[in-house]
Scaffold this motif. Sequence first.
Motif, PDB file in Angstrom:
ATOM      1  N   ASP A 179       0.824  -1.217   0.000  1.00 30.10           N
ATOM      2  CA  ASP A 179       0.000   0.000   0.000  1.00 30.10           C
ATOM      3  C   ASP A 179       0.856   1.266   0.000  1.00 30.10           C
ATOM      4  O   ASP A 179       0.435   2.315   0.483  1.00 30.10           O
ATOM      5  CB  ASP A 179      -0.960  -0.010   1.189  1.00 30.10           C
ATOM      6  N   VAL A 180       2.069   1.148  -0.533  1.00 31.32           N
ATOM      7  CA  VAL A 180       2.942   2.310  -0.705  1.00 31.32           C
ATOM      8  C   VAL A 180       3.300   2.408  -2.186  1.00 31.32           C
ATOM      9  O   VAL A 180       3.144   1.434  -2.933  1.00 31.32           O
ATOM     10  CB  VAL A 180       4.231   2.189   0.148  1.00 31.32           C
ATOM     11  N   PRO A 181       3.763   3.574  -2.652  1.00 31.28           N
ATOM     12  CA  PRO A 181       4.120   3.712  -4.061  1.00 31.28           C
ATOM     13  C   PRO A 181       5.204   2.731  -4.492  1.00 31.28           C
ATOM     14  O   PRO A 181       6.189   2.522  -3.773  1.00 31.28           O
ATOM     15  CB  PRO A 181       4.628   5.156  -4.153  1.00 31.28           C
ATOM     16  N   VAL A 182       5.010   2.129  -5.649  1.00 34.42           N
ATOM     17  CA  VAL A 182       6.015   1.268  -6.262  1.00 34.42           C
ATOM     18  C   VAL A 182       6.585   2.018  -7.460  1.00 34.42           C
ATOM     19  O   VAL A 182       5.856   2.353  -8.396  1.00 34.42           O
ATOM     20  CB  VAL A 182       5.411  -0.075  -6.720  1.00 34.42           C
ATOM     21  N   ILE A 183       7.860   2.318  -7.405  1.00 30.32           N
ATOM     22  CA  ILE A 183       8.497   3.042  -8.502  1.00 30.32           C
ATOM     23  C   ILE A 183       9.210   2.049  -9.408  1.00 30.32           C
ATOM     24  O   ILE A 183      10.027   1.248  -8.952  1.00 30.32           O
ATOM     25  CB  ILE A 183       9.477   4.108  -7.972  1.00 30.32           C
ATOM     26  N   GLY A 184       8.872   2.097 -10.690  1.00 31.16           N
ATOM     27  CA  GLY A 184       9.492   1.222 -11.676  1.00 31.16           C
ATOM     28  C   GLY A 184      10.815   1.809 -12.141  1.00 31.16           C
ATOM     29  O   GLY A 184      10.861   2.922 -12.652  1.00 31.16           O
ATOM     30  N   GLU A 185      11.869   1.046 -11.949  1.00 28.16           N
ATOM     31  CA  GLU A 185      13.199   1.528 -12.325  1.00 28.16           C
ATOM     32  C   GLU A 185      14.028   0.357 -12.817  1.00 28.16           C
ATOM     33  O   GLU A 185      13.882  -0.766 -12.355  1.00 28.16           O
ATOM     34  CB  GLU A 185      13.879   2.193 -11.124  1.00 28.16           C
ATOM     35  N   GLY A 186      14.921   0.622 -13.748  1.00 26.49           N
ATOM     36  CA  GLY A 186      15.831  -0.399 -14.227  1.00 26.49           C
ATOM     37  C   GLY A 186      15.577  -0.816 -15.662  1.00 26.49           C
ATOM     38  O   GLY A 186      14.508  -1.332 -15.997  1.00 26.49           O
ATOM     39  N   LYS A 187      16.534  -0.532 -16.530  1.00 23.78           N
ATOM     40  CA  LYS A 187      16.531  -0.999 -17.922  1.00 23.78           C
ATOM     41  C   LYS A 187      15.358  -0.480 -18.740  1.00 23.78           C
ATOM     42  O   LYS A 187      14.881  -1.144 -19.666  1.00 23.78           O
ATOM     43  CB  LYS A 187      16.577  -2.529 -17.958  1.00 23.78           C
ATOM     44  N   ILE A 188      14.885   0.721 -18.407  1.00 23.91           N
ATOM     45  CA  ILE A 188      13.852   1.363 -19.222  1.00 23.91           C
ATOM     46  C   ILE A 188      14.573   2.201 -20.275  1.00 23.91           C
ATOM     47  O   ILE A 188      15.127   3.252 -19.976  1.00 23.91           O
ATOM     48  CB  ILE A 188      12.933   2.250 -18.359  1.00 23.91           C
ATOM     49  N   HIS A 189      14.576   1.702 -21.503  1.00 18.03           N
ATOM     50  CA  HIS A 189      15.343   2.354 -22.569  1.00 18.03           C
ATOM     51  C   HIS A 189      14.489   3.154 -23.549  1.00 18.03           C
ATOM     52  O   HIS A 189      15.005   4.016 -24.259  1.00 18.03           O
ATOM     53  CB  HIS A 189      16.146   1.314 -23.350  1.00 18.03           C
ATOM     54  N   TYR A 190      13.170   2.873 -23.586  1.00 16.85           N
ATOM     55  CA  TYR A 190      12.322   3.502 -24.580  1.00 16.85           C
ATOM     56  C   TYR A 190      11.004   3.964 -23.959  1.00 16.85           C
ATOM     57  O   TYR A 190      10.537   3.382 -22.966  1.00 16.85           O
ATOM     58  CB  TYR A 190      12.035   2.512 -25.724  1.00 16.85           C
ATOM     59  N   PRO A 191      10.370   4.990 -24.514  1.00 14.18           N
ATOM     60  CA  PRO A 191       9.114   5.508 -23.963  1.00 14.18           C
ATOM     61  C   PRO A 191       8.015   4.458 -23.840  1.00 14.18           C
ATOM     62  O   PRO A 191       7.252   4.467 -22.871  1.00 14.18           O
ATOM     63  CB  PRO A 191       8.723   6.609 -24.958  1.00 14.18           C
ATOM     64  N   ASP A 192       7.925   3.535 -24.801  1.00 11.38           N
ATOM     65  CA  ASP A 192       6.866   2.535 -24.712  1.00 11.38           C
ATOM     66  C   ASP A 192       7.070   1.610 -23.516  1.00 11.38           C
ATOM     67  O   ASP A 192       6.109   1.104 -22.921  1.00 11.38           O
ATOM     68  CB  ASP A 192       6.764   1.733 -26.016  1.00 11.38           C
ATOM     69  N   GLN A 193       8.323   1.384 -23.130  1.00 13.26           N
ATOM     70  CA  GLN A 193       8.600   0.587 -21.935  1.00 13.26           C
ATOM     71  C   GLN A 193       8.165   1.334 -20.679  1.00 13.26           C
ATOM     72  O   GLN A 193       7.666   0.734 -19.722  1.00 13.26           O
ATOM     73  CB  GLN A 193      10.093   0.253 -21.854  1.00 13.26           C
ATOM     74  N   ALA A 194       8.362   2.642 -20.685  1.00 15.93           N
ATOM     75  CA  ALA A 194       7.931   3.456 -19.551  1.00 15.93           C
ATOM     76  C   ALA A 194       6.417   3.384 -19.382  1.00 15.93           C
ATOM     77  O   ALA A 194       5.899   3.214 -18.268  1.00 15.93           O
ATOM     78  CB  ALA A 194       8.373   4.908 -19.747  1.00 15.93           C
ATOM     79  N   VAL A 195       5.697   3.485 -20.489  1.00 13.41           N
ATOM     80  CA  VAL A 195       4.234   3.400 -20.449  1.00 13.41           C
ATOM     81  C   VAL A 195       3.798   2.026 -19.938  1.00 13.41           C
ATOM     82  O   VAL A 195       2.879   1.905 -19.123  1.00 13.41           O
ATOM     83  CB  VAL A 195       3.643   3.670 -21.848  1.00 13.41           C
ATOM     84  N   LYS A 196       4.484   0.994 -20.395  1.00 20.51           N
ATOM     85  CA  LYS A 196       4.146  -0.364 -19.967  1.00 20.51           C
ATOM     86  C   LYS A 196       4.381  -0.530 -18.466  1.00 20.51           C
ATOM     87  O   LYS A 196       3.635  -1.249 -17.793  1.00 20.51           O
ATOM     88  CB  LYS A 196       4.970  -1.375 -20.765  1.00 20.51           C
ATOM     89  N   GLY A 208      17.321   6.516 -16.329  1.00 18.84           N
ATOM     90  CA  GLY A 208      18.645   7.101 -16.165  1.00 18.84           C
ATOM     91  C   GLY A 208      19.470   7.030 -17.420  1.00 18.84           C
ATOM     92  O   GLY A 208      19.522   7.955 -18.231  1.00 18.84           O
ATOM     93  N   GLY A 209      20.122   5.869 -17.617  1.00 20.61           N
ATOM     94  CA  GLY A 209      21.077   5.719 -18.709  1.00 20.61           C
ATOM     95  C   GLY A 209      20.556   6.094 -20.076  1.00 20.61           C
ATOM     96  O   GLY A 209      21.284   6.657 -20.895  1.00 20.61           O
ATOM     97  N   ALA A 210      19.293   5.811 -20.340  1.00 18.56           N
ATOM     98  CA  ALA A 210      18.729   6.088 -21.667  1.00 18.56           C
ATOM     99  C   ALA A 210      18.613   7.578 -21.959  1.00 18.56           C
ATOM    100  O   ALA A 210      18.458   7.980 -23.109  1.00 18.56           O
ATOM    101  CB  ALA A 210      17.354   5.434 -21.796  1.00 18.56           C
ATOM    102  N   ILE A 211      18.706   8.400 -20.902  1.00 17.69           N
ATOM    103  CA  ILE A 211      18.568   9.847 -21.072  1.00 17.69           C
ATOM    104  C   ILE A 211      19.853  10.595 -20.755  1.00 17.69           C
ATOM    105  O   ILE A 211      20.245  11.509 -21.481  1.00 17.69           O
ATOM    106  CB  ILE A 211      17.427  10.395 -20.181  1.00 17.69           C
ATOM    107  N   THR A 212      20.532  10.199 -19.685  1.00 20.84           N
ATOM    108  CA  THR A 212      21.614  11.038 -19.148  1.00 20.84           C
ATOM    109  C   THR A 212      23.009  10.430 -19.229  1.00 20.84           C
ATOM    110  O   THR A 212      23.955  10.991 -18.695  1.00 20.84           O
ATOM    111  CB  THR A 212      21.324  11.388 -17.680  1.00 20.84           C
ATOM    112  N   ARG A 213      23.142   9.291 -19.910  1.00 25.20           N
ATOM    113  CA  ARG A 213      24.475   8.684 -20.009  1.00 25.20           C
ATOM    114  C   ARG A 213      24.848   8.462 -21.478  1.00 25.20           C
ATOM    115  O   ARG A 213      24.649   7.388 -22.028  1.00 25.20           O
ATOM    116  CB  ARG A 213      24.526   7.371 -19.230  1.00 25.20           C
TER     117      ARG A 213
END
Length: 221
Positions: A179-196, A208-213
Amino acid sequence: MNEKVESLKGKLIVSCQALPHEPLHSSFIMGRMALAAKEGGAYGIRANTKEDIAEIQTQVDLPVIGIVKRDYEDSKVYITPTMKEVDELAAVGSDVIALDCTLRKRGDGKTVNEFMTEVRKKYPDAILMADISNYEEGINAWKLGMDIVGTTMSGYTADSPKTDGPDYELVRRLAETVDVPVIGEGKIHYPDQAVKMLDAGAFAIVVGGAITRPLEIANRF
């Protein structure tokens, strides 16, 4: 729920980090990176070290998830691994303090439960985020009273699946249970993955890496 955390719901958090061996290692550059992320639509920043966080705070007024990456002998736990790092993040005013809450051996010799109990006792009002790698660790962190659970370490420990992409199933299972926020992180390389990830139940996502590295991005190409 804390107002700053609530503002992240359904939004993008950008991780602005560069380690000492990386070309962009500079607090000044990370501050500008955070500004670029904000102008691009990010609602939060995840940052490493008190120096980088302090600089980022001069550039943006977004919630900052703070970590300190530090290696300790005979331990694979390196994200805010001891009270020393927690103290640094509290001193610089991190809005959220993220810590490794995997069940691996720690450099300070404590179990994760012992460490989290000490942190909560010392900083009862801090917003604490658990970086975990699997369902068991996520449930344990939730029961310990962590305010946020993040899938940061999935795919990076021996106790989590090795995949090329995000761990959608872990997000789904945790979101259905805790019952607390779950933040999705790790190996998100593309916008469609973020939406999923959001569709799977993530409260917010960290990219991170997909934007700032650029080193990592160039290597991928």
